[in-house]
Each structure stands twice: as C-alpha cells, then as structure tokens.
Scaffold this motif. Structure first.
Motif, short mmCIF file in Angstrom:
data_model
loop_
_atom_site.label_atom_id
_atom_site.label_comp_id
_atom_site.label_asym_id
_atom_site.label_seq_id
_atom_site.Cartn_x
_atom_site.Cartn_y
_atom_site.Cartn_z
N UNK A 69 0.74 -1.20 0.08
CA UNK A 69 0.05 -0.04 -0.02
C UNK A 69 0.72 1.26 -0.08
N UNK A 70 1.99 1.23 0.03
CA UNK A 70 2.79 2.30 -0.04
C UNK A 70 2.91 2.91 -1.28
N UNK A 71 2.81 2.15 -2.37
CA UNK A 71 2.81 2.62 -3.82
C UNK A 71 1.51 2.92 -4.45
N UNK A 117 5.75 7.17 -4.14
CA UNK A 117 5.17 6.56 -2.79
C UNK A 117 4.39 7.46 -2.28
N UNK A 176 -2.37 5.49 5.67
CA UNK A 176 -2.15 4.17 5.26
C UNK A 176 -2.65 3.09 6.27
N UNK A 201 10.55 -3.43 0.23
CA UNK A 201 9.62 -2.56 -0.67
C UNK A 201 8.12 -2.28 -0.07
N UNK A 202 7.64 -3.13 0.80
CA UNK A 202 6.42 -2.66 1.32
C UNK A 202 6.28 -1.86 2.53
N UNK A 203 7.36 -1.40 3.07
CA UNK A 203 7.44 -0.57 4.08
C UNK A 203 7.14 0.94 3.50
N UNK A 204 6.03 1.58 4.10
CA UNK A 204 6.10 2.76 3.35
C UNK A 204 6.77 3.87 4.14
N UNK A 211 2.20 9.48 8.10
CA UNK A 211 1.37 8.56 7.01
C UNK A 211 0.34 7.65 7.72
#
Lengths: 313, 190
Positions: free
Chosen positions: A166-168, A312, B172, B100-103, B169
């Motif tokens: 969900x970051x992208x 992002x 999210x 990659x997944x870490x916002x 954030x």
C-alpha cells in the motif's frame, strides 16, 4: 552532497529491479501460454492429435516458469537459503501463497509437458523419459484441469504480489492482477506462435494458429482497457496517486511506456492487421508481430515495476 | 499484548545533532553505509530573518498494523510478545518484499548478515537489561521519550496526554508507534 545524517542510498524507493520485472514477465508468459494451449485443446474437436500450439505451450510453460524462478532465486540476498521460503509459510503473505501455487504448478507443468510431447521425446534424445510420460498419460485430464486453474492463479498472482504494497499508489490497485493476467495471455499467445512456427514447423495458414490469432485482438483490447482504468483510478484518486501519472510524461519510463508498450506492443500488431492478408499470413510477418507483442509485455512489466515504485504515498 | 511501547520525538527540543544516530550505530554495530536511524534536518522554512528547520526522525515506526509483517513470506518479520516488530535473521532469505512494502522506507539489507534489518527499540540488548534504547539515553536535549503507553503513569502516556502530537502517514492505516510533537514557533495562543 554529504548529509550530516549519513548515507541515503538505502532509502531509494525502487527496491525491486529489472530481475523481478523479468520474473514477472516469465511467470505471466508461462501461465498465458499454458492457458491458451489447454483452452484451445478443450475448444478443439480433435482431441487425439497434439496441436503444434499445445506442443509449444507444453515447452514454454515449464521452461519460462523455471527461468523466471531462477531469476527470483538469484535475486535473493541469500540465494542458497531459498529453501527456507519453501518450509516456512506466512499465509497472510501473497508471496507465500504464490510459492505454494508455484510449488505445484511447476512440476505439474513439466509433467503435462512430458505427456503432450511423448512422441517427441525419443527424437530429442530424451527417450528415457518416455516411460514416465506413458505413466502420466492416464492422469492427463486431472493434470490438465489442475494446471489450468493454477495457471490462472500464477498469472494473476504476479499482479497481486506487487499490488499488496500500500506504499505505492500505482501498484496498490485492484486492476493490476487482471492487467497482468491478460497481458500474460497476449505474451503466451505470441510465444506459442513463435515456437509453433519455428520448432514445430506449423503452416502459417494453420487453422488452430489463426484461431489463436483471432483471440489476440480482444485480449489486446482488454489490456488497453485495464491500463486505461489503472490511470483513471490514479487520476481520480488525486494527491500522491495523481502525481504518479507524471511517469507517463517524464523520465525514461515514459519512453518505455510510449515506445515499448504502446508503440511496439500495441501499435505493431494493430497496424499489421492493415497489411494485405497474403502478406500478413507469411511466416516472417507473423514472427515479427509475435516478437513485438512479447517486447511490449516485457516493457509493460518494467514500466509498472519501476514507475510504480518511483512514486510513494 | 499488555505492553505498548511507543517513542515520542519532541521536535521542539531536537537540535538535529545526530547523537542518537551515532549511539544507535555503536549499540547495534550497524555496518558502514546503512543506518537504522537518521534525523533529517529539513529546511530552512519561512522568510528571513524568521527561518526555521524541521527535524524529522527516520526510523522504524513500529507499526501496530505493519505492512512488512503482512508481506513477509517466511514469517521472518514478526510481532513479538512485547508488540515490537522484529526480524528473525535465520528465517530471512532476502526477498526484499518487506523493504519494498515499508511505507516509511526504513528497512534495509544488512551487508554483513544479508538479512533485512531495522530499528527494534534495542529490544535484545538494552531493553532486555531493563535500560532505555540507546538513542533515548544519549539525547542531549531529552527530545526522546520511550516507554509503555498502556501504563497510565508512564512518562510517554503523560506526554501524549498533555501535548499535541502526530504520526507519519497515518492515512495508510499502519498505526505507527513513533509519535512526534510538532515544532511550535512563536505566536500567541489562546
């Protein structure tokens, strides 16, 4: 410039690189090729002879997924610990579910390949595999059905894998798995015709081949629609999501999209339909169209992966 | 989970000196080129002569709903009994899905172990000995406060109850456990 707080290299949002794009392409290609091969066999009235398209799918399916998995394993920071991923499962993780699917899909693809190519094996010096192929033939129907279902899973999974983050904003969309599944189908059809034409010397006016060819236009139309939906979703969401649309107009990935995906991937096959039928059905023309289709899908995977990660939330 | 460890970064008190950054490196033996904790000095903002900087702490946010834990295929990234998000080094194969997944982009591959790494509030070292994380201990201006927010008498609970704070954030849905007290610059408040 030197920051007081230190190195910034690890904060690059692009974590997964071209190796993963190639893996996503190979997995989609394998699934698409198998889906088309098996689907056309079910649709065809002649169930006794193995069509060159099915034979092509029987090769592409296992070979493409194996090459893809090789990319995946060597992209790990600990490639020799890849077995750890096979024995530990977190069922919340899309990747763990994908590993399970691939764990069944890959050997089943090889088994199905042996069944379809059983007459070919002795010609290729692989005669020692014939007894295995004979043994598996009794299970053909079951293998075929399970393989088909898993191929749908593998094709869509590549999209789910990157949409789970969900970051992208560009990746975190519901349409991505569908887009990857249909673009995998178009890559599969293209690869099937290349292998059928070159390896199995199918006539370029073959009935099955033109039936598969007829599939390509609706598949491509669906693909274009899904891409349009993806960009619309970003546009209407606004904010950081809409900012990601800049990837269509700026930077190297805009070039990859417009030249690779749109120009080569969609443009060449669509324009080729304007050619006179006689030219269009020559082997050379068919190979060229198929190769540009494959290039387009490879470019699409690169574009989505890189442009998607560059923005992002 | 009856503990809820949180960290509060008071951006009024922070001076961007990086003492926390250095203490973290030394405590955790972080290799060259990678880091678990940075305080980025952003700015200057505003019109001269009223310029100001922002001090933005970049480290694991210890999300209650952590994307990295959800995506990890092997369960190498997990939430411990104490609620702290940690990595089991031997279970990590380095697929980089969590990176990659870490916002917040705070995970990295440790060049020595080849496993992913990040801040874990000094869980195995200082916390295990009943001490505060290295960054908290070393901060010269006491900009950092650490503790169990479920404990009503704890310093963090009191701080969060009395001062306005924000988290990064939150849209999210990750529920980060690093709270920030924003800089208040002059002006008259009713």
């Amino acid at each position: 410039m030197n920051n007081i707080w230190g190195d910034m290299a690890q904060y690059d949002p692009v974590t997964w690189n071209w190796v993963i794009a190639v893996y996503l392409f190979m997995a989609g290609l394998s699934a698409g090729s198998v889906l088309i091969g098996i689907g056309m066999r079910w649709y065809s009235k002649d169930k006794l002879t193995e069509s060159p398209i099915l034979k092509a799918a029987a090769i592409i399916g296992p070979v493409a997924i194996s090459l893809g998995l090789a990319c995946l394993v060597f992209d790990l920071t600990k490639p020799f610990h890849f077995w750890v991923i096979l024995v530990n499962y977190n069922f919340q993780s899309v990747m763990a579910l994908g590993v399970l699917a691939l764990l069944v899909y890959t050997p089943l693809g090889i088994a199905y390949g042996l069944i379809v190519l059983r007459d070919e094996l002795p010609k290729w010096g692989l005669g020692f595999l014939s007894p295995v192929a004979e043994m598996l033939t009794g299970w053909r129907k079951a293998i075929e059905v399970v393989l088909f279902v898993l191929a749908v899973g593998v094709g869509a999974y590549t999209g789910f894998l990157i949409s789970a983050m969900n970051a992208y904003p560009m990746l975190n969309t519901a349409v991505l798995p569908a887009l990857f599944l249909v673009s995998g189908l178009s890559a599969g059809a293209a690869a099937n015709s290349v292998v059928a034409l070159l390896m199995f010397k199918v006539d370029s006016h073959d009935k099955e081949l033109s039936r598969m060819h007829a599939l390509e236009l609706p598949v491509m139309a669906t693909e274009i629609m899904f891409l349009f939906m993806l960009f619309c979703a970003l546009y209407f969401k606004g904010g950081a999501a809409a900012v990601a649309l800049a990837s269509l107009t700026t930077g190297v990935w805009a070039g990859v999209f417009w030249i690779g995906v749109v120009g080569i991937g969609f443009g060449v096959p669509l324009l080729s339909m304007l050619m006179p039928a006689a030219t269009r059905h020559t082997k050379g023309a068919m190979l060229m169209v198929a190769c540009s289709g494959l290039t387009g899908v490879l470019a699409l995977r690169h574009f989505i992966l890189y442009a998607g990660q560059s923005y992002i939330y | 989970m009856n503990k809820r460890y949180v960290m509060v970064h008071d951006e009024n008190k922070c001076i961007g000196c990086q003492a926390c950054n250095v203490a973290c490196r030394s405590e955790n033996g972080t290799p060259e080129g990678v880091t678990r904790l940075q305080v980025r000095v952003e700015g200057p903002f505003g019109q001269a002569p009223n310029l100001h900087f922002k001090y933005h702490r970049v480290s694991c946010q210890q999300c209650e709903d952590a994307p990295c834990v959800k995506v990890c295929p092997t369960g190498a990234a997990y939430v411990g009994e104490d609620g702290i998000v940690t990595i089991k080094e031997d279970k990590c194969v380095g697929c980089m899905y969590c990176v990659a997944a870490c916002p917040y982009k705070v995970r990295f591959v440790n060049p020595e172990t080849k496993a992913t790494d990040k801040c874990n509030f000094c869980k195995d070292t200082r916390l295990a000995r009943g001490e505060l994380p290295a960054c908290v201990t070393v901060c010269p201006t006491d900009a950092l406060t650490f503790g169990d927010a479920n404990e009503p008498d704890s310093e963090v609970a009191k701080l969060l109850n009395t001062k306005p704070s924000y988290q990064d954030k939150i849209h999210l849905g990750t529920k980060p456990r690093i709270y920030r007290i924003p800089t208040k610059r002059g002006g008259i408040e009713s």
